[in-house]
Design a protein around this motif. Structure first.
Motif, PDB file in Angstrom:
ATOM      1  N   ASN B  94       0.795  -1.224   0.000  1.00 21.74           N
ATOM      2  CA  ASN B  94       0.000   0.000   0.000  1.00 21.74           C
ATOM      3  C   ASN B  94       0.823   1.267   0.000  1.00 21.74           C
ATOM      4  N   GLU B  95       2.132   1.108  -0.201  1.00 17.79           N
ATOM      5  CA  GLU B  95       2.963   2.311  -0.274  1.00 17.79           C
ATOM      6  C   GLU B  95       2.591   3.125  -1.474  1.00 17.79           C
ATOM      7  N   LYS B  96       2.544   4.425  -1.282  1.00 18.64           N
ATOM      8  CA  LYS B  96       2.247   5.270  -2.430  1.00 18.64           C
ATOM      9  C   LYS B  96       3.490   5.426  -3.290  1.00 18.64           C
ATOM     10  N   THR B  97       3.261   5.703  -4.568  1.00 16.94           N
ATOM     11  CA  THR B  97       4.396   5.758  -5.488  1.00 16.94           C
ATOM     12  C   THR B  97       5.369   6.865  -5.101  1.00 16.94           C
ATOM     13  N   GLU B  98       4.817   7.968  -4.617  1.00 18.09           N
ATOM     14  CA  GLU B  98       5.712   9.083  -4.251  1.00 18.09           C
ATOM     15  C   GLU B  98       6.604   8.683  -3.093  1.00 18.09           C
ATOM     16  N   VAL B  99       5.952   8.015  -2.108  1.00 18.50           N
ATOM     17  CA  VAL B  99       6.730   7.586  -0.947  1.00 18.50           C
ATOM     18  C   VAL B  99       7.847   6.656  -1.389  1.00 18.50           C
ATOM     19  N   ARG B 100       7.449   5.748  -2.273  1.00 26.37           N
ATOM     20  CA  ARG B 100       8.427   4.754  -2.714  1.00 26.37           C
ATOM     21  C   ARG B 100       9.587   5.405  -3.457  1.00 26.37           C
ATOM     22  N   SER B 101       9.260   6.296  -4.369  1.00 26.61           N
ATOM     23  CA  SER B 101      10.335   6.923  -5.155  1.00 26.61           C
ATOM     24  C   SER B 101      11.204   7.782  -4.258  1.00 26.61           C
ATOM     25  N   ALA B 102      10.577   8.436  -3.289  1.00 27.07           N
ATOM     26  CA  ALA B 102      11.381   9.242  -2.349  1.00 27.07           C
ATOM     27  C   ALA B 102      12.334   8.347  -1.581  1.00 27.07           C
ATOM     28  N   ALA B 103      11.792   7.219  -1.096  1.00 32.19           N
ATOM     29  CA  ALA B 103      12.650   6.287  -0.344  1.00 32.19           C
ATOM     30  C   ALA B 103      13.798   5.799  -1.215  1.00 32.19           C
ATOM     31  N   ARG B 104      13.447   5.493  -2.474  1.00 28.44           N
ATOM     32  CA  ARG B 104      14.489   5.004  -3.392  1.00 28.44           C
ATOM     33  C   ARG B 104      15.567   6.053  -3.612  1.00 28.44           C
ATOM     34  N   ALA B 105      15.111   7.266  -3.825  1.00 24.40           N
ATOM     35  CA  ALA B 105      16.089   8.345  -4.057  1.00 24.40           C
ATOM     36  C   ALA B 105      17.048   8.469  -2.874  1.00 24.40           C
ATOM     37  N   GLU B 106      16.445   8.385  -1.694  1.00 24.16           N
ATOM     38  CA  GLU B 106      17.283   8.458  -0.479  1.00 24.16           C
ATOM     39  C   GLU B 106      18.286   7.342  -0.440  1.00 24.16           C
ATOM     40  N   ALA B 107      17.811   6.134  -0.709  1.00 26.32           N
ATOM     41  CA  ALA B 107      18.705   4.976  -0.676  1.00 26.32           C
ATOM     42  C   ALA B 107      19.848   5.154  -1.665  1.00 26.32           C
ATOM     43  N   VAL B 108      19.478   5.641  -2.850  1.00 21.38           N
ATOM     44  CA  VAL B 108      20.522   5.859  -3.873  1.00 21.38           C
ATOM     45  C   VAL B 108      21.557   6.846  -3.355  1.00 21.38           C
ATOM     46  N   LYS B 109      21.051   7.909  -2.798  1.00 17.34           N
ATOM     47  CA  LYS B 109      21.957   8.927  -2.237  1.00 17.34           C
ATOM     48  C   LYS B 109      22.895   8.332  -1.219  1.00 17.34           C
ATOM     49  N   LYS B 110      22.293   7.562  -0.309  1.00 13.47           N
ATOM     50  CA  LYS B 110      23.097   6.941   0.754  1.00 13.47           C
ATOM     51  C   LYS B 110      24.182   6.087   0.171  1.00 13.47           C
ATOM     52  N   ALA B 111      23.772   5.260  -0.779  1.00  9.05           N
ATOM     53  CA  ALA B 111      24.743   4.337  -1.379  1.00  9.05           C
ATOM     54  C   ALA B 111      25.895   5.104  -2.009  1.00  9.05           C
ATOM     55  N   LYS B 112      25.522   6.143  -2.717  1.00 11.95           N
ATOM     56  CA  LYS B 112      26.569   6.935  -3.381  1.00 11.95           C
ATOM     57  C   LYS B 112      27.544   7.509  -2.365  1.00 11.95           C
ATOM     58  N   GLU B 113      26.948   8.030  -1.307  1.00 13.80           N
ATOM     59  CA  GLU B 113      27.806   8.614  -0.262  1.00 13.80           C
ATOM     60  C   GLU B 113      28.734   7.584   0.321  1.00 13.80           C
ATOM     61  N   GLN B 114      28.160   6.439   0.614  1.00 12.97           N
ATOM     62  CA  GLN B 114      28.981   5.368   1.186  1.00 12.97           C
ATOM     63  C   GLN B 114      30.149   5.026   0.270  1.00 12.97           C
ATOM     64  N   ARG B 115      29.790   4.888  -0.991  1.00 14.03           N
ATOM     65  CA  ARG B 115      30.854   4.539  -1.955  1.00 14.03           C
ATOM     66  C   ARG B 115      31.951   5.583  -1.966  1.00 14.03           C
ATOM     67  N   LYS B 116      31.505   6.822  -1.956  1.00 12.68           N
ATOM     68  CA  LYS B 116      32.497   7.905  -1.941  1.00 12.68           C
ATOM     69  C   LYS B 116      33.409   7.790  -0.742  1.00 12.68           C
ATOM     70  N   ASN B 117      32.756   7.549   0.426  1.00 11.97           N
ATOM     71  CA  ASN B 117      33.549   7.426   1.650  1.00 11.97           C
ATOM     72  C   ASN B 117      34.546   6.290   1.546  1.00 11.97           C
ATOM     73  N   GLU B 118      34.056   5.184   1.079  1.00 12.99           N
ATOM     74  CA  GLU B 118      34.939   4.019   0.987  1.00 12.99           C
ATOM     75  C   GLU B 118      36.093   4.277   0.034  1.00 12.99           C
ATOM     76  N   ALA B 119      35.765   4.894  -1.079  1.00 15.21           N
ATOM     77  CA  ALA B 119      36.840   5.207  -2.052  1.00 15.21           C
ATOM     78  C   ALA B 119      37.888   6.120  -1.408  1.00 15.21           C
ATOM     79  N   ALA B 120      37.388   7.083  -0.679  1.00 16.76           N
ATOM     80  CA  ALA B 120      38.336   7.996   0.003  1.00 16.76           C
ATOM     81  C   ALA B 120      39.208   7.218   0.992  1.00 16.76           C
ATOM     82  N   LYS B 121      38.536   6.342   1.716  1.00 14.48           N
ATOM     83  CA  LYS B 121      39.283   5.537   2.703  1.00 14.48           C
ATOM     84  C   LYS B 121      40.377   4.732   2.040  1.00 14.48           C
TER      85      LYS B 121
END
Lengths: 127, 153
Positions: B94-121
């Motif tokens: 029953n998740e609304k599409t907006e909620v879902r896409s927002a959650a996805r966008a956040e997850a993508v952001k997080k992943a990208k950040e993590q990758r950046k951090n790891e690369a820096a490390k």
């Protein structure tokens, strides 16, 4: 004893006996004219005589009549056969006008084909 | 006009059968002399086995069709799966599409950040230990196998 028919108009007669068929045939069908002798009639009292039409039907009167229902089945143009439960007629005068002013019960639709317009219009139901 | 036999319930095509009009002005249509005769004998069509009235009353033939239609439908049950509970499944559904896409966008952001951090490390680590990340092949890691010298001739 000849065929007896119920008279279904309000002329006063109840049962009529056919004494002559007014066409060159052995028997008459629905929509044919016959000569009848009235065998049973409703008693005529002096009170009602004023409201009724001039013709007073008594027992033994010889009148003309029109057959409106027969127990013998009649063939319709679509191939169907229609049969009623009794034989019935309506009394006419010599000018082929119905004597009574009202008709009680059904009449057969053959009357329409044989151009008895006045009788058909008086009838409450035509089948 | 197509009539229905008043006794048996069969169809009467034009030019077949008879019509009887009783004293009380009721009309009866008969398919053939058989039905007419039975009617005149005052038989009850509900007791005559081949009439439509009888069959309807005893539910012959009609019920089979109805039963077939019913069994085709599969009943849907809402069941929980071992991993997640029913509420979790329902919530996801029953998740609304907006909620879902927002959650996805956040997850993508997080992943990208993590990758950046790891690369820096990793870069930092490489700077510290130049050899730590050298790649050895498996053979090199095992070491050279010692030569087997002949002990007897």
């Amino acid at each position: 004893m000849k065929s007896r028919l119920n008279v279904i108009d309000n002329s006063g007669a109840i049962v009529a006996e056919c004494i002559k068929v007014l066409k060159n045939a052995k028997w008459a069908e629905v929509g044919d004219e016959i000569v009848v002798s009235v065998k049973k009639a409703r008693p005529i009292s002096d009170k009602t005589s004023g409201s009724m039409s001039a013709a007073k039907i008594r027992k033994g009167d010889v009148r003309r009549a029109l057959i409106v229902r027969t127990k013998k089945e009649v063939r319709r143009p679509d191939g169907r056969y229609v049969r009623f439960d009794d034989n019935a007629c309506v009394l006419l005068n010599n000018q082929q006008q119905p004597l009574g002013s009202r008709i009680l019960g059904l009449v057969s639709a053959e009357l329409r084909f044989k151009n008895w317009v006045k009788v058909v219009s008086l009838a409450p139901r035509v089948v | 006009r197509l009539e229905i036999c008043s006794f048996s319930g069969y169809k009467i095509y034009p030019s077949r059968g008879r019509t009887f009009i009783r004293g009380d002005s009721r009309t009866f249509h008969f398919l053939n002399s058989k039905t007419e005769s039975l009617f005149r004998q005052a038989k009850n069509p509900r007791k005559i086995a081949w009439t439509v009235v009888f069959r309807k009353m005893h539910r012959k033939g009609i019920s089979e069709e109805v039963a077939k239609k019913r069994t085709r439908r599969a009943v849907k049950y809402n069941r929980a799966i071992v991993g997640t509970s029913w509420e979790a499944i329902n919530a996801r559904r029953n998740e609304k599409t907006e909620v879902r896409s927002a959650a996805r966008a956040e997850a993508v952001k997080k992943a990208k950040e993590q990758r950046k951090n790891e690369a820096a490390k990793r870069k930092a680590e490489r700077a510290k230990n130049p050899t730590a990340d050298q790649k050895y092949s498996k053979q090199q890691a095992r070491g050279a196998s010692t030569k087997v010298h002949a002990t007897s001739r």
